[in-house]
Design a protein around this motif. Structure first.
Motif, PDB file in Angstrom:
ATOM      1  N   ALA A 158       0.375  -1.214  -0.501  1.00  0.00           N
ATOM      2  CA  ALA A 158      -0.029  -0.193  -0.047  1.00  0.00           C
ATOM      3  C   ALA A 158       0.761   1.246  -0.033  1.00  0.00           C
ATOM      4  CB  ALA A 158      -0.605  -0.596   1.061  1.00  0.00           C
ATOM      5  N   ALA A 159       1.939   1.100   1.182  1.00  0.00           N
ATOM      6  CA  ALA A 159       2.620   2.589   0.588  1.00  0.00           C
ATOM      7  C   ALA A 159       3.611   2.534  -0.462  1.00  0.00           C
ATOM      8  CB  ALA A 159       3.831   2.439   2.267  1.00  0.00           C
ATOM      9  N   ALA A 160       4.180   1.806  -1.102  1.00  0.00           N
ATOM     10  CA  ALA A 160       5.011   1.822  -2.645  1.00  0.00           C
ATOM     11  C   ALA A 160       3.683   1.532  -3.356  1.00  0.00           C
ATOM     12  CB  ALA A 160       5.373   0.387  -2.739  1.00  0.00           C
ATOM     13  N   GLY A 161       2.391   1.608  -3.914  1.00  0.00           N
ATOM     14  CA  GLY A 161       1.549   1.768  -4.257  1.00  0.00           C
ATOM     15  C   GLY A 161       0.841   3.631  -4.720  1.00  0.00           C
ATOM     16  N   ASP A 162       0.864   3.588  -2.885  1.00  0.00           N
ATOM     17  CA  ASP A 162       0.334   5.245  -3.180  1.00  0.00           C
ATOM     18  C   ASP A 162       1.442   6.544  -2.844  1.00  0.00           C
ATOM     19  OD1 ASP A 162      -1.863   3.920  -2.032  1.00  0.00           O
ATOM     20  OD2 ASP A 162      -1.572   3.742  -0.184  1.00  0.00           O
ATOM     21  N   GLY A 163       2.931   6.160  -3.378  1.00  0.00           N
ATOM     22  CA  GLY A 163       3.566   6.759  -3.455  1.00  0.00           C
ATOM     23  C   GLY A 163       3.855   7.431  -2.194  1.00  0.00           C
ATOM     24  N   ASP A 164       4.576   6.636  -0.678  1.00  0.00           N
ATOM     25  CA  ASP A 164       4.017   7.103   0.407  1.00  0.00           C
ATOM     26  C   ASP A 164       5.109   6.713   1.020  1.00  0.00           C
ATOM     27  OD1 ASP A 164       4.422   7.864   3.358  1.00  0.00           O
ATOM     28  OD2 ASP A 164       2.267   6.799   3.801  1.00  0.00           O
ATOM     29  N   LEU A 165       6.511   7.818   0.926  1.00  0.00           N
ATOM     30  CA  LEU A 165       7.900   6.898   1.153  1.00  0.00           C
ATOM     31  C   LEU A 165       8.252   7.033   2.241  1.00  0.00           C
ATOM     32  CD1 LEU A 165      10.768   6.825   0.445  1.00  0.00           C
ATOM     33  CD2 LEU A 165      11.150   8.568  -0.022  1.00  0.00           C
TER      34      LEU A 165
ATOM     35  N   VAL B  17      16.521   1.713  -1.106  1.00  0.00           N
ATOM     36  CA  VAL B  17      15.395   1.089  -1.397  1.00  0.00           C
ATOM     37  C   VAL B  17      13.999   1.455  -1.587  1.00  0.00           C
ATOM     38  CG1 VAL B  17      14.326  -1.607  -0.059  1.00  0.00           C
ATOM     39  CG2 VAL B  17      16.599  -1.812  -0.078  1.00  0.00           C
ATOM     40  N   GLY B  18      13.666   2.226  -0.579  1.00  0.00           N
ATOM     41  CA  GLY B  18      12.603   2.971  -0.591  1.00  0.00           C
ATOM     42  C   GLY B  18      12.332   3.823  -1.365  1.00  0.00           C
ATOM     43  N   ARG B  19      13.086   5.166  -1.323  1.00  0.00           N
ATOM     44  CA  ARG B  19      13.119   5.452  -3.327  1.00  0.00           C
ATOM     45  C   ARG B  19      13.108   5.182  -4.637  1.00  0.00           C
ATOM     46  NH1 ARG B  19      14.039  10.757  -2.041  1.00  0.00           N
ATOM     47  NH2 ARG B  19      14.834  11.621  -0.171  1.00  0.00           N
ATOM     48  N   PHE B  20      13.873   3.337  -4.378  1.00  0.00           N
ATOM     49  CA  PHE B  20      13.413   2.491  -5.298  1.00  0.00           C
ATOM     50  C   PHE B  20      12.537   1.990  -6.045  1.00  0.00           C
ATOM     51  CE2 PHE B  20      13.537  -1.230  -7.434  1.00  0.00           C
ATOM     52  CZ  PHE B  20      13.925  -1.626  -8.543  1.00  0.00           C
ATOM     53  N   LEU B  21      11.123   1.662  -4.743  1.00  0.00           N
ATOM     54  CA  LEU B  21      10.768   0.972  -5.059  1.00  0.00           C
ATOM     55  C   LEU B  21       9.500   2.210  -5.160  1.00  0.00           C
ATOM     56  CD1 LEU B  21      10.505  -1.077  -1.556  1.00  0.00           C
ATOM     57  CD2 LEU B  21       9.983  -2.022  -3.897  1.00  0.00           C
ATOM     58  N   VAL B  22       9.431   3.275  -4.552  1.00  0.00           N
ATOM     59  CA  VAL B  22       8.529   4.674  -4.425  1.00  0.00           C
ATOM     60  C   VAL B  22       8.362   5.111  -6.357  1.00  0.00           C
ATOM     61  CG1 VAL B  22       7.655   6.831  -4.394  1.00  0.00           C
ATOM     62  CG2 VAL B  22       7.770   5.146  -2.514  1.00  0.00           C
TER      63      VAL B  22
ATOM     64  N   ALA C 206       9.990   2.940  -9.185  1.00  0.00           N
ATOM     65  CA  ALA C 206       9.344   1.260  -9.846  1.00  0.00           C
ATOM     66  C   ALA C 206       7.550   1.766  -9.954  1.00  0.00           C
ATOM     67  CB  ALA C 206      10.288   0.362  -9.480  1.00  0.00           C
ATOM     68  N   ALA C 207       7.500   2.035  -8.673  1.00  0.00           N
ATOM     69  CA  ALA C 207       5.657   2.387  -8.167  1.00  0.00           C
ATOM     70  C   ALA C 207       5.409   3.133  -9.748  1.00  0.00           C
ATOM     71  CB  ALA C 207       5.135   1.927  -6.973  1.00  0.00           C
ATOM     72  N   GLY C 208       5.670   4.688  -9.147  1.00  0.00           N
ATOM     73  CA  GLY C 208       5.699   5.475 -10.032  1.00  0.00           C
ATOM     74  C   GLY C 208       5.187   5.022 -11.740  1.00  0.00           C
ATOM     75  N   LYS C 209       5.926   4.094 -11.646  1.00  0.00           N
ATOM     76  CA  LYS C 209       5.783   3.923 -13.342  1.00  0.00           C
ATOM     77  C   LYS C 209       4.899   2.668 -13.905  1.00  0.00           C
ATOM     78  CE  LYS C 209      10.755   4.346 -13.631  1.00  0.00           C
ATOM     79  NZ  LYS C 209      11.813   3.854 -14.259  1.00  0.00           N
ATOM     80  N   GLY C 210       4.831   1.568 -13.055  1.00  0.00           N
ATOM     81  CA  GLY C 210       3.560   1.380 -13.399  1.00  0.00           C
ATOM     82  C   GLY C 210       3.245   0.359 -14.068  1.00  0.00           C
ATOM     83  N   ILE C 211       2.901  -1.082 -14.046  1.00  0.00           N
ATOM     84  CA  ILE C 211       2.328  -1.979 -14.387  1.00  0.00           C
ATOM     85  C   ILE C 211       1.396  -1.866 -15.896  1.00  0.00           C
ATOM     86  CG2 ILE C 211       3.087  -4.485 -14.814  1.00  0.00           C
ATOM     87  CD1 ILE C 211       4.133  -4.760 -12.352  1.00  0.00           C
ATOM     88  N   PRO C 212       0.978  -1.959 -16.525  1.00  0.00           N
ATOM     89  CA  PRO C 212       0.336  -2.500 -17.725  1.00  0.00           C
ATOM     90  C   PRO C 212      -0.794  -3.743 -17.218  1.00  0.00           C
ATOM     91  CG  PRO C 212       2.132  -1.718 -19.415  1.00  0.00           C
ATOM     92  CD  PRO C 212       2.804  -2.238 -17.926  1.00  0.00           C
ATOM     93  N   GLY C 213      -2.258  -3.030 -17.310  1.00  0.00           N
ATOM     94  CA  GLY C 213      -3.314  -4.000 -17.052  1.00  0.00           C
ATOM     95  C   GLY C 213      -2.662  -4.380 -15.344  1.00  0.00           C
ATOM     96  N   MET C 214      -2.115  -3.959 -14.756  1.00  0.00           N
ATOM     97  CA  MET C 214      -1.987  -4.862 -13.702  1.00  0.00           C
ATOM     98  C   MET C 214      -2.766  -5.115 -12.236  1.00  0.00           C
ATOM     99  SD  MET C 214       0.623  -3.008  -9.869  1.00  0.00           S
ATOM    100  CE  MET C 214       0.115  -3.150  -9.284  1.00  0.00           C
ATOM    101  N   SER C 215      -2.538  -6.038 -11.900  1.00  0.00           N
ATOM    102  CA  SER C 215      -3.468  -6.887 -11.174  1.00  0.00           C
ATOM    103  C   SER C 215      -1.865  -7.734  -9.594  1.00  0.00           C
ATOM    104  CB  SER C 215      -4.441  -7.797 -11.408  1.00  0.00           C
ATOM    105  OG  SER C 215      -3.721  -8.529 -11.878  1.00  0.00           O
TER     106      SER C 215
END
Length: 294
Positions: free
Chosen positions: A186-193, A227-232, A234-243
């Protein structure tokens, strides 16, 4: 023994054989190939004098896995970036009748332990798996590997010391790992560093395995900030049709990330003292094929 009975016997022991082969090799496809080869040996063998069918099948599987492991070690020398075992759906059920045995099997198949096992020699790994994961007596292991019992004991002691020295210390409570994984996502997906940093241990490590075939760090990332900055990012770039959905992989909660319904990544965390200590990300498409129907 008729062909039908031979098939029934083999299928009864298949989960154990696959468990041995996977712990030896760290790859589902290779383990399945070894078990199939073991079936061919079993179906063509003179089974009249086989008294202990399980021991016979484990011996055949172990020797085949040893041969395959030596080939794999040579192949790994050219691997691009960090290497992780292939994620493995774990359903111990019939092979682990009690809580203690399940815990032993679970530990021996965890990503952290399998990574350590990669540093053992093939014979050390075989002895460690048979002794520590499946509890075979030294005399039985010696017969399986065609080695003297004193030599097997030496191999076992050396392998055990090596693993204990390098085995990461982490909490194994599945409920805690699942809860922390959900908050982590949730934190990574929301960009909540800030929220993510609160979940990461200061010396957290991220190990990404792409084999050079998809995007993932080509070196291990260390420290909460990196690690935190990398994950945020990466999540910001998104994955097409992600689930995504949760699965039990390598005896622990893990996340299977899908892109357009197809496996794109596996994410799993190890937890120490309520914080994420290690993040494993598998993106090598070759290692995700077995999860296509998971």
């Amino acid at each position: 023994m008729t062909a039908d009975i031979a098939t029934e016997v083999f299928e009864e022991h298949r989960p154990v054989l696959l468990g041995v082969a996977y712990r030896m090799l760290g790859r589902v496809a290779d383990a399945e190939d070894v078990v199939q080869d073991a079936w061919l040996r079993w179906s063509g063998a003179d089974r009249a004098d086989v008294r202990d069918r399980r021991a016979y099948l484990v011996r055949v599987t172990t020797r085949l896995a040893l041969d395959r492991l030596r080939q794999i070690k040579a192949r790994n020398e050219a691997y691009v970036g960090p290497w992780l075992p292939e994620p493995y759906l774990t359903e111990f059920g019939d092979t682990a009748p009690d809580t203690v045995e399940r815990a032993v099997l679970a530990d021996s198949v965890s990503l952290a332990v399998l990574v350590v096992l990669e540093s053992l020699s093939p014979l050390e790994r075989a002895v460690f798996v048979l002794r520590e994961a499946f509890g075979y007596p030294y005399a039985d292991i010696a017969a399986m590997l065609d080695r003297a019992e004193p030599a097997v004991r030496q191999l076992a002691g050396r392998a055990r010391r090596h693993v204990e020295e390098r085995r990461p210390r982490y909490d194994v409570d599945p409920a805690q790992r699942r809860d922390l994984t959900e908050r982590f996502l949730a934190a990574a997906g929301d960009g909540d560093l800030d929220g993510l940093m609160a979940l990461l241990a200061p010396d957290v490590r991220l190990v990404g395995d792409s084999g050079g075939k998809s995007k993932a760090p080509l070196r291990v990332l260390e420290s909460a900030d990196h690690v935190g900055r990398f994950l945020v990012g990466a999540a910001g770039k998104g994955i097409p049709g992600m689930s995504y959905r949760f699965l039990e992989l390598n005896a622990g909660p893990a996340v299977l990330v899908l892109s357009g319904g197809e496996p794109d990544a596996v994410l799993q965390v190890d937890v120490v003292d309520g914080r994420v200590q290690t993040v494993y990300v598998v993106r090598n498409p070759d290692k995700l094929r077995s999860l296509a129907t998971a």
